[in-house]
Design a protein around this motif. Sequence first.
Motif, PDB file in Angstrom:
ATOM      1  N   ASP A   1      -3.644  36.314  11.809  1.00 14.79           N
ATOM      2  CA  ASP A   1      -3.794  37.763  11.626  1.00 14.79           C
ATOM      3  C   ASP A   1      -2.839  38.236  10.537  1.00 14.79           C
ATOM      4  O   ASP A   1      -1.949  39.048  10.765  1.00 14.79           O
ATOM      5  CB  ASP A   1      -3.520  38.492  12.945  1.00 14.79           C
ATOM      6  N   GLU A   2      -3.004  37.721   9.340  1.00 12.18           N
ATOM      7  CA  GLU A   2      -2.091  38.006   8.242  1.00 12.18           C
ATOM      8  C   GLU A   2      -2.381  39.386   7.650  1.00 12.18           C
ATOM      9  O   GLU A   2      -3.533  39.776   7.499  1.00 12.18           O
ATOM     10  CB  GLU A   2      -2.227  36.928   7.160  1.00 12.18           C
ATOM     11  N   TYR A   3      -1.313  40.103   7.317  1.00 10.71           N
ATOM     12  CA  TYR A   3      -1.496  41.425   6.721  1.00 10.71           C
ATOM     13  C   TYR A   3      -0.591  41.674   5.527  1.00 10.71           C
ATOM     14  O   TYR A   3      -0.759  42.666   4.829  1.00 10.71           O
ATOM     15  CB  TYR A   3      -1.272  42.522   7.767  1.00 10.71           C
ATOM     16  N   VAL A   4       0.372  40.802   5.274  1.00 12.91           N
ATOM     17  CA  VAL A   4       1.265  40.966   4.129  1.00 12.91           C
ATOM     18  C   VAL A   4       0.806  40.046   3.009  1.00 12.91           C
ATOM     19  O   VAL A   4       0.433  38.895   3.247  1.00 12.91           O
ATOM     20  CB  VAL A   4       2.725  40.642   4.512  1.00 12.91           C
ATOM     21  N   GLN A   5       0.832  40.567   1.789  1.00 16.81           N
ATOM     22  CA  GLN A   5       0.382  39.790   0.646  1.00 16.81           C
ATOM     23  C   GLN A   5       1.259  38.574   0.420  1.00 16.81           C
ATOM     24  O   GLN A   5       2.478  38.670   0.310  1.00 16.81           O
ATOM     25  CB  GLN A   5       0.397  40.650  -0.619  1.00 16.81           C
TER      26      GLN A   5
ATOM     27  N   HIS B   1       6.795  44.698   1.619  1.00 16.88           N
ATOM     28  CA  HIS B   1       6.349  45.149   2.935  1.00 16.88           C
ATOM     29  C   HIS B   1       7.547  45.612   3.753  1.00 16.88           C
ATOM     30  O   HIS B   1       8.702  45.389   3.372  1.00 16.88           O
ATOM     31  CB  HIS B   1       5.629  44.019   3.688  1.00 16.88           C
TER      32      HIS B   1
END
Length: 221
Positions: A48-52, A121
Amino acid sequence: MLGKIKIQPSFAVPIIEVMNEDCSNLNSKLKEFFLEKERKGESYKNKDEYVQKNKQVYESRFDLFSWNNKHVGELRDFCWASVYNVVGKLNDYSTEELSRLHIANSSWFHITRNGGYFGVHNHANSAWSGVYCVDPGDEGEQEEETNGVLSFISPNMATTSYIDKSCSNLKSEYSRGNLQLKLKPGQLILFPSWLLHEVKPYFGNKERITVAFNCWFKYAG
């Protein structure tokens, strides 16, 4: 005749360094353990990755500190002892007050290889965040000053609308510039979770390995 000058440093951001001085064996065991988990493929990878970031960065699941491994447990205990110590000092809490603070967390590890980076982030819904250095990797072909540094984005960037010589060389506690840290083995950096940060591109032949966590507290009055 000059009047008396009083300078009050206001709105400071606490960024704390704690060194684990006897970390060589622990870090060696953690590195071995993390590389083993990475080899197992998707089982331990964060889905569930959300950071670039790019493919040169492996990020584990966010439940690391609950894993049944004595070396992970040793690191967790070091991190929590450091966090409670910092919270107590910054808030002027007694030991009794600290005992009423019950910690919750998310925690994970990163393995970064040649060319890997992590975008800007912060960590919402958390109070404090931390980064622990297991292995900083090596320098590769890039300059030491920028290679793989943990960079904190100055919250005073909005004040750069006008700069002249009277405010272009302010001391660090008043500076508008970003803070860049080149991590060392056993170094734990603690900071408020709202603070924007990134990891600059890393270039080297060795793996750069870090552990990160967020934490928040419930108070049992």
